[in-house]
Design a protein around this motif. Structure first.
Motif, PDB file in Angstrom:
ATOM      1  N   HIS A 132       0.862  -1.059   0.146  1.00 59.41           N
ATOM      2  CA  HIS A 132      -0.055   0.147  -0.018  1.00 59.41           C
ATOM      3  C   HIS A 132       0.809   1.304  -0.137  1.00 59.41           C
ATOM      4  CE1 HIS A 132       0.038   1.488   4.257  1.00 59.41           C
ATOM      5  NE2 HIS A 132       0.186   0.449   4.657  1.00 59.41           N
ATOM      6  N   ILE A 133       2.083   1.298   0.294  1.00 63.63           N
ATOM      7  CA  ILE A 133       3.012   2.281   0.111  1.00 63.63           C
ATOM      8  C   ILE A 133       3.609   2.632  -1.266  1.00 63.63           C
ATOM      9  CG2 ILE A 133       5.140   3.236   0.668  1.00 63.63           C
ATOM     10  CD1 ILE A 133       4.973   1.401   3.386  1.00 63.63           C
ATOM     11  N   GLU A 134       3.567   1.509  -1.895  1.00 60.21           N
ATOM     12  CA  GLU A 134       4.011   1.791  -3.449  1.00 60.21           C
ATOM     13  C   GLU A 134       2.644   1.732  -4.460  1.00 60.21           C
ATOM     14  OE1 GLU A 134       7.006  -1.155  -4.475  1.00 60.21           O
ATOM     15  OE2 GLU A 134       8.416  -0.613  -3.053  1.00 60.21           O
ATOM     16  N   LYS A 135       1.561   1.217  -3.686  1.00 60.73           N
ATOM     17  CA  LYS A 135       0.399   1.456  -4.354  1.00 60.73           C
ATOM     18  C   LYS A 135       0.237   0.331  -5.523  1.00 60.73           C
ATOM     19  CE  LYS A 135      -0.697   5.891  -2.808  1.00 60.73           C
ATOM     20  NZ  LYS A 135      -0.703   7.295  -2.912  1.00 60.73           N
ATOM     21  N   ARG A 136       0.825  -0.999  -5.393  1.00 61.83           N
ATOM     22  CA  ARG A 136       0.976  -1.883  -6.409  1.00 61.83           C
ATOM     23  C   ARG A 136       0.637  -3.406  -5.908  1.00 61.83           C
ATOM     24  NH1 ARG A 136       5.729  -4.778  -7.538  1.00 61.83           N
ATOM     25  NH2 ARG A 136       7.284  -4.322  -5.922  1.00 61.83           N
ATOM     26  N   ILE A 137       0.236  -4.162  -6.765  1.00 59.50           N
ATOM     27  CA  ILE A 137       0.079  -5.538  -6.031  1.00 59.50           C
ATOM     28  C   ILE A 137       0.963  -6.455  -7.154  1.00 59.50           C
ATOM     29  CG2 ILE A 137      -2.476  -5.337  -5.249  1.00 59.50           C
ATOM     30  CD1 ILE A 137      -3.557  -6.283  -7.918  1.00 59.50           C
ATOM     31  N   TYR A 138       1.272  -7.534  -6.639  1.00 54.42           N
ATOM     32  CA  TYR A 138       2.289  -8.528  -7.525  1.00 54.42           C
ATOM     33  C   TYR A 138       2.229  -9.838  -6.912  1.00 54.42           C
ATOM     34  CZ  TYR A 138       5.464  -7.188  -3.521  1.00 54.42           C
ATOM     35  OH  TYR A 138       5.853  -6.965  -2.221  1.00 54.42           O
ATOM     36  N   THR A 139       2.591 -10.743  -7.839  1.00 59.01           N
ATOM     37  CA  THR A 139       2.741 -12.251  -7.552  1.00 59.01           C
ATOM     38  C   THR A 139       3.745 -12.796  -8.473  1.00 59.01           C
ATOM     39  OG1 THR A 139       1.807 -14.135  -6.852  1.00 59.01           O
ATOM     40  CG2 THR A 139       0.829 -13.002  -8.781  1.00 59.01           C
ATOM     41  N   ASP A 140       4.238 -14.066  -7.907  1.00 56.99           N
ATOM     42  CA  ASP A 140       5.265 -14.920  -8.948  1.00 56.99           C
ATOM     43  C   ASP A 140       4.458 -16.170  -8.975  1.00 56.99           C
ATOM     44  OD1 ASP A 140       5.555 -16.060  -6.380  1.00 56.99           O
ATOM     45  OD2 ASP A 140       7.224 -15.949  -6.345  1.00 56.99           O
ATOM     46  N   LYS A 141       3.142 -16.103  -8.777  1.00 60.13           N
ATOM     47  CA  LYS A 141       2.403 -17.519  -8.711  1.00 60.13           C
ATOM     48  C   LYS A 141       1.501 -17.277 -10.144  1.00 60.13           C
ATOM     49  CE  LYS A 141       3.478 -18.870  -4.783  1.00 60.13           C
ATOM     50  NZ  LYS A 141       4.613 -19.783  -4.481  1.00 60.13           N
ATOM     51  N   PHE A 142       0.871 -18.446 -10.489  1.00 58.29           N
ATOM     52  CA  PHE A 142      -0.159 -18.623 -11.527  1.00 58.29           C
ATOM     53  C   PHE A 142      -1.214 -17.473 -11.524  1.00 58.29           C
ATOM     54  CE2 PHE A 142      -3.992 -20.004 -13.680  1.00 58.29           C
ATOM     55  CZ  PHE A 142      -3.370 -20.327 -14.950  1.00 58.29           C
ATOM     56  N   VAL A 143      -1.588 -16.844 -12.538  1.00 62.38           N
ATOM     57  CA  VAL A 143      -2.599 -15.888 -12.676  1.00 62.38           C
ATOM     58  C   VAL A 143      -3.702 -16.150 -13.741  1.00 62.38           C
ATOM     59  CG1 VAL A 143      -1.289 -13.832 -11.480  1.00 62.38           C
ATOM     60  CG2 VAL A 143      -1.385 -14.176 -13.897  1.00 62.38           C
ATOM     61  N   ARG A 144      -4.846 -15.683 -13.555  1.00 70.92           N
ATOM     62  CA  ARG A 144      -5.781 -15.828 -14.638  1.00 70.92           C
ATOM     63  C   ARG A 144      -6.583 -14.391 -14.408  1.00 70.92           C
ATOM     64  NH1 ARG A 144      -9.859 -20.051 -16.556  1.00 70.92           N
ATOM     65  NH2 ARG A 144     -11.596 -19.302 -17.015  1.00 70.92           N
ATOM     66  N   ILE A 145      -6.523 -13.812 -15.705  1.00 69.70           N
ATOM     67  CA  ILE A 145      -7.252 -12.555 -15.847  1.00 69.70           C
ATOM     68  C   ILE A 145      -8.539 -12.638 -16.890  1.00 69.70           C
ATOM     69  CG2 ILE A 145      -7.032 -10.063 -16.633  1.00 69.70           C
ATOM     70  CD1 ILE A 145      -4.066 -10.326 -15.551  1.00 69.70           C
ATOM     71  N   THR A 146      -9.701 -12.171 -16.467  1.00 74.05           N
ATOM     72  CA  THR A 146     -10.788 -12.450 -17.205  1.00 74.05           C
ATOM     73  C   THR A 146     -11.053 -10.760 -17.836  1.00 74.05           C
ATOM     74  OG1 THR A 146     -11.775 -14.276 -16.100  1.00 74.05           O
ATOM     75  CG2 THR A 146     -13.152 -12.983 -17.641  1.00 74.05           C
ATOM     76  N   THR A 147     -11.135 -10.720 -18.833  1.00 72.73           N
ATOM     77  CA  THR A 147     -11.408  -9.277 -19.309  1.00 72.73           C
ATOM     78  C   THR A 147     -12.829  -9.343 -20.076  1.00 72.73           C
ATOM     79  OG1 THR A 147     -10.451  -9.395 -21.673  1.00 72.73           O
ATOM     80  CG2 THR A 147      -9.053  -8.723 -19.634  1.00 72.73           C
ATOM     81  N   GLN A 148     -13.457  -8.310 -20.662  1.00 71.75           N
ATOM     82  CA  GLN A 148     -14.615  -8.354 -21.241  1.00 71.75           C
ATOM     83  C   GLN A 148     -14.519  -9.226 -22.750  1.00 71.75           C
ATOM     84  OE1 GLN A 148     -16.875  -4.821 -21.970  1.00 71.75           O
ATOM     85  NE2 GLN A 148     -15.540  -3.962 -20.263  1.00 71.75           N
ATOM     86  N   LEU A 149     -13.114  -9.527 -23.493  1.00 70.91           N
ATOM     87  CA  LEU A 149     -12.964  -9.955 -24.526  1.00 70.91           C
ATOM     88  C   LEU A 149     -11.966 -11.377 -24.408  1.00 70.91           C
ATOM     89  CD1 LEU A 149     -12.000  -6.903 -26.661  1.00 70.91           C
ATOM     90  CD2 LEU A 149     -14.345  -7.939 -26.672  1.00 70.91           C
ATOM     91  N   ASP A 150     -11.380 -11.596 -23.549  1.00 72.32           N
ATOM     92  CA  ASP A 150     -10.221 -12.622 -23.304  1.00 72.32           C
ATOM     93  C   ASP A 150     -10.077 -13.079 -21.904  1.00 72.32           C
ATOM     94  OD1 ASP A 150      -9.351 -12.187 -25.927  1.00 72.32           O
ATOM     95  OD2 ASP A 150      -8.303 -10.295 -25.475  1.00 72.32           O
TER      96      ASP A 150
END
Length: 177
Positions: A132-150
């Motif tokens: 919350h100091i740098e105002k960012r989120i991160y990971t080195d694990k598997f991610v899945r992002i669902t958008t309106q198209l993909d």
């Protein structure tokens, strides 16, 4: 009393005093410092603001706080992020989280979901870190992002705290919907 008697008396006192100090030092070495929780609270809601502007709200059914200021959320956590106008833009949930006060980082694990309402995107992972100091989120694990198209998958991610921009570090697949 002669000098020999006085000398023996002083020597006996020094030995006795030394023995007492040695005993006290040994007792102090055996004292265990308490590292457990200093506070446990249920149904917690913590509001963070800056210059009278709402930034985020942290909600948890159970919060355990430690002497260091670190916190643990054993029964899950929800974090709501707000834009400068006070409108909720993003919502994060996880089954478990902990907060490292010195680093200013939340560690979220177990069914972590981040939803950006503005961009209509959803991020899913088993682990995320939120600084919350740098105002960012991160990971080195598997991610899945669902958008309106993909649907995008990969390993590793770095993103803005409101998930308005992101980068998958090792992209694996793009599936059109």
């Amino acid at each position: 009393m002669n000098y020999l008697g006085r000398g023996l008396g002083v020597m006996l006192l020094a030995v006795a005093f030394g023995a007492c100090n040695e005993h006290k030092t040994k007792q102090l070495d055996e004292i265990k410092i308490y590292t457990g929780p200093v506070a446990i609270a249920e149904n917690v809601e913590t509001v963070y603001s800056d210059s009278a502007r709402l930034k985020l709200i942290v909600k948890a059914p159970l919060q355990t706080e430690f002497q260091t200021g670190d916190r643990e959320f054993n029964k899950g956590i929800e974090i709501d992020f707000f834009d400068p106008k006070g409108v909720e833009t993003t919502h994060l949930t996880a089954n478990y989280a902990r907060y490292d006060k010195q680093a200013g980082i939340y560690f979220a694990t177990g069914n972590v979901v981040v939803e950006n309402f503005v961009e209509k995107q959803k991020l899913e992972s088993e682990e995320l870190k939120f600084n919350h100091i740098e105002k960012r989120i991160y990971t080195d694990k598997f991610v899945r992002i669902t958008t309106q198209l993909d649907i995008l998958t990969g390993t590793g991610l770095t993103a803005a705290q409101d998930f308005s921009s992101y980068k998958i570090l090792k992209p694996e697949a793009v599936i059109s919907r």
